[in-house]
Motif scaffolding. Structure first.
Motif, PDB file in Angstrom:
ATOM      1  N   SER A   1       0.027   4.559   5.022  1.00 60.07           N
ATOM      2  CA  SER A   1      -1.022   4.294   4.018  1.00 60.07           C
ATOM      3  C   SER A   1      -2.363   3.994   4.690  1.00 60.07           C
ATOM      4  O   SER A   1      -3.415   4.247   4.122  1.00 60.07           O
ATOM      5  CB  SER A   1      -0.614   3.135   3.099  1.00 60.07           C
ATOM      6  N   ILE A   2      -2.305   3.461   5.896  1.00 61.30           N
ATOM      7  CA  ILE A   2      -3.538   3.146   6.623  1.00 61.30           C
ATOM      8  C   ILE A   2      -4.122   4.417   7.254  1.00 61.30           C
ATOM      9  O   ILE A   2      -5.331   4.578   7.348  1.00 61.30           O
ATOM     10  CB  ILE A   2      -3.241   2.078   7.706  1.00 61.30           C
ATOM     11  N   GLN A   3      -3.220   5.309   7.658  1.00 62.79           N
ATOM     12  CA  GLN A   3      -3.722   6.573   8.200  1.00 62.79           C
ATOM     13  C   GLN A   3      -4.180   7.525   7.093  1.00 62.79           C
ATOM     14  O   GLN A   3      -5.029   8.378   7.315  1.00 62.79           O
ATOM     15  CB  GLN A   3      -2.636   7.256   9.036  1.00 62.79           C
ATOM     16  N   ASN A   4      -3.593   7.385   5.923  1.00 62.54           N
ATOM     17  CA  ASN A   4      -3.908   8.293   4.809  1.00 62.54           C
ATOM     18  C   ASN A   4      -4.241   7.526   3.531  1.00 62.54           C
ATOM     19  O   ASN A   4      -3.606   7.730   2.486  1.00 62.54           O
ATOM     20  CB  ASN A   4      -2.703   9.196   4.510  1.00 62.54           C
ATOM     21  N   PRO A   5      -5.226   6.637   3.606  1.00 61.85           N
ATOM     22  CA  PRO A   5      -5.480   5.800   2.422  1.00 61.85           C
ATOM     23  C   PRO A   5      -5.832   6.624   1.190  1.00 61.85           C
ATOM     24  O   PRO A   5      -5.443   6.282   0.066  1.00 61.85           O
ATOM     25  CB  PRO A   5      -6.647   4.900   2.837  1.00 61.85           C
ATOM     26  N   GLN A   6      -6.537   7.722   1.417  1.00 60.51           N
ATOM     27  CA  GLN A   6      -6.946   8.502   0.240  1.00 60.51           C
ATOM     28  C   GLN A   6      -5.738   9.133  -0.440  1.00 60.51           C
ATOM     29  O   GLN A   6      -5.681   9.236  -1.660  1.00 60.51           O
ATOM     30  CB  GLN A   6      -7.954   9.562   0.644  1.00 60.51           C
ATOM     31  N   GLU A   7      -4.756   9.520   0.367  1.00 58.38           N
ATOM     32  CA  GLU A   7      -3.550  10.094  -0.225  1.00 58.38           C
ATOM     33  C   GLU A   7      -2.773   9.003  -0.972  1.00 58.38           C
ATOM     34  O   GLU A   7      -2.255   9.223  -2.062  1.00 58.38           O
ATOM     35  CB  GLU A   7      -2.681  10.731   0.865  1.00 58.38           C
ATOM     36  N   PHE A   8      -2.714   7.827  -0.335  1.00 58.06           N
ATOM     37  CA  PHE A   8      -2.014   6.728  -1.009  1.00 58.06           C
ATOM     38  C   PHE A   8      -2.655   6.442  -2.366  1.00 58.06           C
ATOM     39  O   PHE A   8      -1.986   6.386  -3.392  1.00 58.06           O
ATOM     40  CB  PHE A   8      -2.015   5.454  -0.144  1.00 58.06           C
ATOM     41  N   TRP A   9      -3.986   6.272  -2.376  1.00 61.57           N
ATOM     42  CA  TRP A   9      -4.638   5.889  -3.635  1.00 61.57           C
ATOM     43  C   TRP A   9      -4.612   7.027  -4.650  1.00 61.57           C
ATOM     44  O   TRP A   9      -4.516   6.800  -5.851  1.00 61.57           O
ATOM     45  CB  TRP A   9      -6.068   5.399  -3.378  1.00 61.57           C
ATOM     46  N   SER A  10      -4.691   8.271  -4.166  1.00 67.29           N
ATOM     47  CA  SER A  10      -4.662   9.338  -5.169  1.00 67.29           C
ATOM     48  C   SER A  10      -3.259   9.518  -5.735  1.00 67.29           C
ATOM     49  O   SER A  10      -3.095   9.831  -6.914  1.00 67.29           O
ATOM     50  CB  SER A  10      -5.255  10.650  -4.648  1.00 67.29           C
ATOM     51  N   ASP A  11      -2.225   9.246  -4.932  1.00 63.94           N
ATOM     52  CA  ASP A  11      -0.842   9.198  -5.468  1.00 63.94           C
ATOM     53  C   ASP A  11      -0.779   8.259  -6.661  1.00 63.94           C
ATOM     54  O   ASP A  11      -0.150   8.540  -7.683  1.00 63.94           O
ATOM     55  CB  ASP A  11       0.088   8.543  -4.428  1.00 63.94           C
ATOM     56  N   GLN A  12      -1.404   7.107  -6.489  1.00 66.41           N
ATOM     57  CA  GLN A  12      -1.350   6.080  -7.532  1.00 66.41           C
ATOM     58  C   GLN A  12      -2.177   6.489  -8.746  1.00 66.41           C
ATOM     59  O   GLN A  12      -1.746   6.337  -9.888  1.00 66.41           O
ATOM     60  CB  GLN A  12      -1.872   4.735  -6.987  1.00 66.41           C
ATOM     61  N   ALA A  13      -3.356   7.035  -8.452  1.00 62.82           N
ATOM     62  CA  ALA A  13      -4.269   7.413  -9.546  1.00 62.82           C
ATOM     63  C   ALA A  13      -3.636   8.479 -10.431  1.00 62.82           C
ATOM     64  O   ALA A  13      -3.895   8.530 -11.634  1.00 62.82           O
ATOM     65  CB  ALA A  13      -5.592   7.903  -8.967  1.00 62.82           C
ATOM     66  N   LYS A  14      -2.780   9.302  -9.825  1.00 62.87           N
ATOM     67  CA  LYS A  14      -2.159  10.389 -10.596  1.00 62.87           C
ATOM     68  C   LYS A  14      -1.146   9.866 -11.612  1.00 62.87           C
ATOM     69  O   LYS A  14      -0.717  10.592 -12.501  1.00 62.87           O
ATOM     70  CB  LYS A  14      -1.489  11.386  -9.649  1.00 62.87           C
ATOM     71  N   GLU A  15      -0.735   8.627 -11.473  1.00 61.11           N
ATOM     72  CA  GLU A  15       0.172   8.055 -12.476  1.00 61.11           C
ATOM     73  C   GLU A  15      -0.588   7.661 -13.741  1.00 61.11           C
ATOM     74  O   GLU A  15       0.008   7.285 -14.744  1.00 61.11           O
ATOM     75  CB  GLU A  15       0.899   6.836 -11.901  1.00 61.11           C
TER      76      GLU A  15
END
Ligand code: WTA
Length: 661
Positions: free
Chosen positions: A63-77
């Motif tokens: 999540s620290i290396q890919n914060p944008q992926e982590f947050w966009s995973d969440q936003a997609k919910e």
């Protein structure tokens, strides 16, 4: 994860009560491990597996290396009217933008999307008054009520971008009005009901609010708090206010100024109060609310939060940290008037489609078991509160909670200040029966949501908020920005942007930059807390570095207390400090230089305390006032509160080379 679990099982086998162990000096205390059952069922474990990781630490590292992926995973919910073009825009740093180009409205996700599914019949809110009365709202009723208020606001001329000030007691209307504003694209500025005239007037004035929503009063310990009287005085000092909506709570007679004041129930009975008000599509970066918070100097800062990023951050943190499930009964026992209430009473539980509980009154009214009675009566499964409340209830002993069935509880939480290990152990043992992990969440008005916090699978150390949340990177640094060693005290900083971060200070973007981002070229967000990181990477927050005092977990600035004191005719100069207090954490002590012709006396002390209570609010009333003839100052005239504090505590006053001679 299995490593953690194995270690946990081994540890549990050898230890019956690790909680009884003394805390070591450097924080390297023995861990409290979660049970296998908790770990297996945690939302965070499901996410970890879905991402193909075997251990929590791997997930965090990703999540620290890919914060944008982590947050966009969440936003997609969540639902968006239009998707984002970019997750994060750093080009205007430190004015970061999240979910750039996306359109949504937090109310669409908090209410509308549930009201069109089976959840329409699920309870969104259960409210209990101090007098034992109840009100409940399903998602369907919430939708209708919020729509009706939103329609009323619209027909009164409230427009997208306006700031509506809300000054209400802990009643459902507080939540309904906040949501109604957001629904039509107006921002809300909630002023805590425990604040008083000057605090309210300053905030309405800074926000240039044209509309105030208040009540005829509120109940606390069976006494009436005269909110409308306070609001009348504050409105007299605020030229921008044109109208005032009044909620009937106490039924006591209040002054209603014709042409300005209107009863909410009268408005709600008119045809303008339509239950079908459309939800305004908002840009992800549009303002959702401002919330004033105390800083080092001057007037409180209007912290600005947005529809998009704040929504994603609040939703994600509640889901993973408090592990919200469909069947939970969630109780965040804060006041909606503070950030904890905004994020974790109003917005995130609704975003998660959860059932929340709200209680109007004092924890120990009429008896010290009121809270435990509520936990049992409403089958609360997750309780989130502050160390000051725990310490306050702890002093009444175990017999009160032991009278009640607390077996529905599965998780506990703490926020607002460091929790002392003694209170932690009591909470864990007496309330949580050694089975409920405690989520000690560190965050701020400015951060919008949890930043340093365990999840249910994190091994705990009493008194530490443990480690940063996914996508959040923190450090403890020296003044020059270099990292401190393990267990060395330093400044707590956040090293990268996060979605719920404040966007600016209302009307004062320069102050936003100079207060939080002055660590150029390192470009880190400075939190204002001192902390240390132990050898396990666990963060131990020590306290504020600035002149912010945490009284019962409430954040107050010395400057506000001092200006309230100086507004009294007898006071020439004043200094306020926080001194340790068993229950409140800190208590305010003030030092006052009187004007010519006035003399210090117990009567004047009482008058000054009452004056601060009247201007700022009961929470800001100093515990003690000392009349003095001088105050220690630097040569440039700044009051050295540090010296006053050391003197009051009988400590070495330290380096006073800059003291005025
Ligand atoms: C303190 C409240 C230690 C800290 C959500 C921070 C804490 C300030 C914790 C923000 C915690 C909050 N452990 N200290 N778990 N939570 N603080 O804006 O000093 O009212 O900077 O937000 O509270 O206070 P605020």
């Amino acid at each position: 994860m299995s490593d953690t679990r194995d270690a946990a099982l081994k540890e549990i086998a050898t230890l019956n009560d690790s909680a009884a162990q003394p805390q070591s000096q450097n924080g390297a205390e023995r861990f409290h491990y979660p049970s296998q059952e908790v770990v297996e069922h945690a939302n965070v474990t499901a996410y970890m597996k879905a991402k193909g990781f075997n251990a929590f630490d791997e997930l965090y590292a990703w999540s620290i290396q890919n914060p944008q992926e982590f947050w966009s995973d969440q936003a997609k919910e969540l639902e968006w009217f239009e998707p984002w073009e970019e997750v994060l825009d750093e080009s205007t740093a430190p004015f970061y933008k999240w979910f750039v180009g996306a359109k949504t409205n937090i109310v669409h996700n908090a209410i509308d999307r549930h009201a069109r599914t089976w959840r329409r019949n699920k309870l969104a809110l259960i409210w209990e008054g101090e007098d034992g009365s109840h009100r409940t709202y399903s998602y369907h009723t919430l939708d209708r009520e919020v729509s009706k208020i939103a329609s009323v606001l619209k027909s009164m001329g409230v427009q997208k971008g306006d700031i509506v000030t809300i000054y209400l007691p802990r009643i459902p209307e507080l939540m309904l009005c906040m949501l109604a504003c957001a629904k039509i694209g107006a921002a809300h500025s909630v002023v805590y009901g425990g604040f008083s005239v000057e605090a309210l007037a300053d905030r309405m004035d800074d926000a240039k609010s044209k509309l105030l929503i208040t009540a005829d009063g509120g109940f606390m310990r069976n006494k009436v708090i005269e909110l409308k009287k306070i609001a009348d005085e504050a409105m007299a000092r605020t030229p921008t206010i044109q109208s005032c909506i009044v909620v009937k709570r106490t039924g006591h007679d209040v002054n209603m100024e014709s042409g300005r004041d209107l009863w909410l129930h009268d408005l709600m009975a008119l045809p303008i109060a339509s239950p079908n008000c459309p939800t305004e599509p908002m840009d992800a970066e549009d303002m959702l609310f401002i919330l004033y918070t105390s800083g080092t100097t001057g007037r409180p800062k209007g912290v600005v939060h947005t529809h998009g990023g704040y929504m994603v951050g609040a939703y994600t943190t509640l889901k993973f940290v408090f592990d919200i499930k469909e069947e939970d009964r969630w109780w965040c026992a804060a006041d909606p008037g503070w950030i904890t209430g905004h994020s974790y009473i109003v917005y995130s539980p609704l975003l998660a489609g959860a059932t929340s509980f709200m209680y109007e009154g004092a924890p120990n009214y009429p008896y010290p078991d009121r809270w435990w009675q509520l936990v049992s009566r409403h089958a609360i499964s997750i309780l989130y509160t502050a160390p000051t409340a725990i310490r306050g209830l702890m002093r009444f002993g175990e017999a009160w909670p032991n009278r009640h069935d607390l077996s529905n509880l599965r998780l506990l939480g703490s926020v607002g200040e460091p929790i002392n290990p003694e209170a932690w152990r009591w909470y864990h043992h007496v309330i949580g029966k050694d089975r409920c992990p405690i989520m000690d969440t560190w965050w701020q008005t400015e951060t919008g949501h949890f930043m340093i916090t365990p999840t249910p699978v994190t091994p705990l150390k009493p008194g530490s908020a443990t480690r940063p949340f996914f996508g959040i990177e923190v450090d403890v640094v020296h003044e020059d920005g270099s990292s401190c060693d393990a267990n060395e005290d330093g400044l707590l900083v956040i090293k990268r942007p996060w979605p719920g971060m404040m966007r600016t200070i209302l009307n004062d973007p320069e102050r936003y930059v100079s207060t939080y981002w002055d660590k150029e070229p390192v470009n880190m967000y400075t939190v204002g807390d001192s902390a240390r990181k132990d050898e396990d990477g666990y963060i131990w927050v020590i306290g504020r570095l600035d002149d912010v005092i945490k009284v019962s977990g409430y954040r107050l600035g010395t400057a506000e207390v001092e200006s309230a004191l100086v507004s009294h005719q007898s006071v020439a100069e004043a200094a306020a400090i926080g001194l340790p207090h068993d229950i409140k954490g800190s208590a305010i002590h003030a030092f006052v230089i009187l004007r010519e012709g006035f003399e210090g006396s117990p009567k004047l002390e009482e008058e000054l305390r009452a004056h601060v209570g009247h201007e700022l609010g009961p929470i800001a009333r100093p515990d003690a006032i000392n009349f003095v003839s001088t105050l220690p100052k630097t040569r440039s005239g700044k009051i050295m509160r540090r010296v006053l504090k050391a003197q009051a505590l009988g400590q070495d006053v330290g380096d006073i080379s800059t003291l005025e001679s």
